[in-house]
Enzyme design. Structure first.
Site, PDB file in Angstrom:
ATOM      1  N   GLY A   1     -41.676  -5.649  -5.095  1.00  0.00           N
ATOM      2  CA  GLY A   1     -40.308  -5.856  -4.615  1.00  0.00           C
ATOM      3  C   GLY A   1     -39.714  -7.222  -4.875  1.00  0.00           C
ATOM      4  N   SER A   2     -40.271  -7.983  -5.843  1.00  0.00           N
ATOM      5  CA  SER A   2     -39.707  -9.329  -6.054  1.00  0.00           C
ATOM      6  C   SER A   2     -38.296  -9.265  -6.644  1.00  0.00           C
ATOM      7  CB  SER A   2     -40.621 -10.192  -6.926  1.00  0.00           C
ATOM      8  OG  SER A   2     -40.539  -9.835  -8.277  1.00  0.00           O
TER       9      SER A   2
ATOM     10  N   HIS B   1     -36.408  -4.069 -17.090  1.00  0.00           N
ATOM     11  CA  HIS B   1     -37.658  -3.813 -17.813  1.00  0.00           C
ATOM     12  C   HIS B   1     -38.176  -5.133 -18.390  1.00  0.00           C
ATOM     13  CE1 HIS B   1     -40.634  -1.441 -19.894  1.00  0.00           C
ATOM     14  NE2 HIS B   1     -40.401  -2.189 -20.962  1.00  0.00           N
TER      15      HIS B   1
HETATM   16  C1  GAR Z   1     -41.002  -5.889 -12.877  1.00  0.00           C
HETATM   17  O1  GAR Z   1     -41.647  -6.707 -13.838  1.00  0.00           O
HETATM   18  C2  GAR Z   1     -40.105  -4.879 -13.558  1.00  0.00           C
HETATM   19  O2  GAR Z   1     -39.455  -5.371 -14.696  1.00  0.00           O
HETATM   20  C3  GAR Z   1     -41.101  -3.805 -13.921  1.00  0.00           C
HETATM   21  O3  GAR Z   1     -41.935  -3.715 -12.797  1.00  0.00           O
HETATM   22  C4  GAR Z   1     -42.015  -4.988 -12.169  1.00  0.00           C
HETATM   23  C5  GAR Z   1     -41.686  -4.825 -10.708  1.00  0.00           C
HETATM   24  O4  GAR Z   1     -41.869  -6.038 -10.017  1.00  0.00           O
HETATM   25  N1  GAR Z   1     -40.456  -2.558 -14.227  1.00  0.00           N
HETATM   26  C6  GAR Z   1     -40.840  -1.748 -15.208  1.00  0.00           C
HETATM   27  O5  GAR Z   1     -41.800  -1.952 -15.908  1.00  0.00           O
HETATM   28  C7  GAR Z   1     -39.965  -0.512 -15.377  1.00  0.00           C
HETATM   29  N2  GAR Z   1     -40.258   0.154 -16.615  1.00  0.00           N
HETATM   30  P1  GAR Z   1     -41.219  -6.270  -8.614  1.00  0.00           P
HETATM   31  O6  GAR Z   1     -41.672  -5.081  -7.738  1.00  0.00           O
HETATM   32  O7  GAR Z   1     -41.808  -7.555  -8.129  1.00  0.00           O
HETATM   33  O8  GAR Z   1     -39.722  -6.326  -8.773  1.00  0.00           O
END
Ligand code: GAR
Length: 200
Positions: free
Chosen positions: A12-13, A109
């Site tokens: 969830g960052s 992404h």
């Molecule tokens: C992030 O790096 C986002 O870009 C990626 O998942 C991570 C979630 O981090 N999304 C994908 O790869 C979608 N294809 P977060 O939960 O800390 O926001």
């Protein structure tokens, strides 16, 4: 005031970065009206609750995609969401979900699309040996990591990097890129011509 709906599956960052940007006035006239996770144990959902936001879990495990998506769409509509932001939401959306919110679903992404779609994009980029990677915020269409690109930010791959240091540096740019993209889209001054997103 525009209402955002955040969909997440994990840490969830990106959600926190968006919430902080709204609180700091970097995304004007917006609020998060609901945060939805397909996983009850997503740390992002606990953070949403701690911040006093409406947080829902709509479990996806063992359910047909269409059925699960219908429930998510109903929750988004119930909270009168104007813009859906996928923030580490690790599920492909069904066509009926996408069609319900035309040009109103964003995804982030961690690569320069169309390079390295799918899972573990930072690891894919590192293993391929690219010298530049980055992140992409794009509209969601019916194909994976595919819709018109709104914002991209580049990140150099340094000789001393490993996949973790690269992912960390990309994540810093993700947080900036998502705020930028949401602000542009909510502003409404843009056109989408084929694949080209043009701010006006
Ligand atoms: C992030 O790096 C986002 O870009 C990626 O998942 C991570 C979630 O981090 N999304 C994908 O790869 C979608 N294809 P977060 O939960 O800390 O926001």
């Amino acid at each position: 005031m525009k209402s955002l709906g955040i969909l997440l599956s994990g840490r969830g960052s990106n959600f926190v970065a968006i919430a902080d940007s709204i609180d700091a006035g970097r995304i004007p006239d917006a609020r998060i009206s609901v945060v939805i996770s397909n996983r009850a144990d997503a740390p992002g959902i606990a953070i949403a609750r701690a911040r006093g936001l409406t947080a829902l879990v709509v479990p996806s495990k063992g359910r047909a995609r269409e059925e699960h998506d219908r429930e998510v769409v109903a929750a988004l509509n119930q909270h009168r969401v104007d813009l859906v932001c996928l923030a580490g939401y690790m599920r492909l959306l069904s066509p009926s979900f996408v069609q319900e919110f035309p040009h109103r679903i964003l995804n982030i992404h961690p690569s320069l699309l169309p390079a390295f779609p799918g899972l573990e994009a930072q690891e894919q980029a590192f293993a391929y040996g690219v010298k530049v990677s980055g992140c992409t915020v794009h509209f969601v269409d019916e194909e994976l990591d595919h819709g018109a690109i709104i914002v991209q930010k580049t990140v150099p791959v340094l000789d001393g990097d490993d996949e973790h240091t690269l992912a960390t540096r990309i994540l810093e740019q993700e947080h900036l890129a998502y705020t930028e993209a949401i602000k542009i889209v909510l502003g409404g001054s843009f056109e989408v011509a084929g694949r080209r997103f043009v701010a006006s």
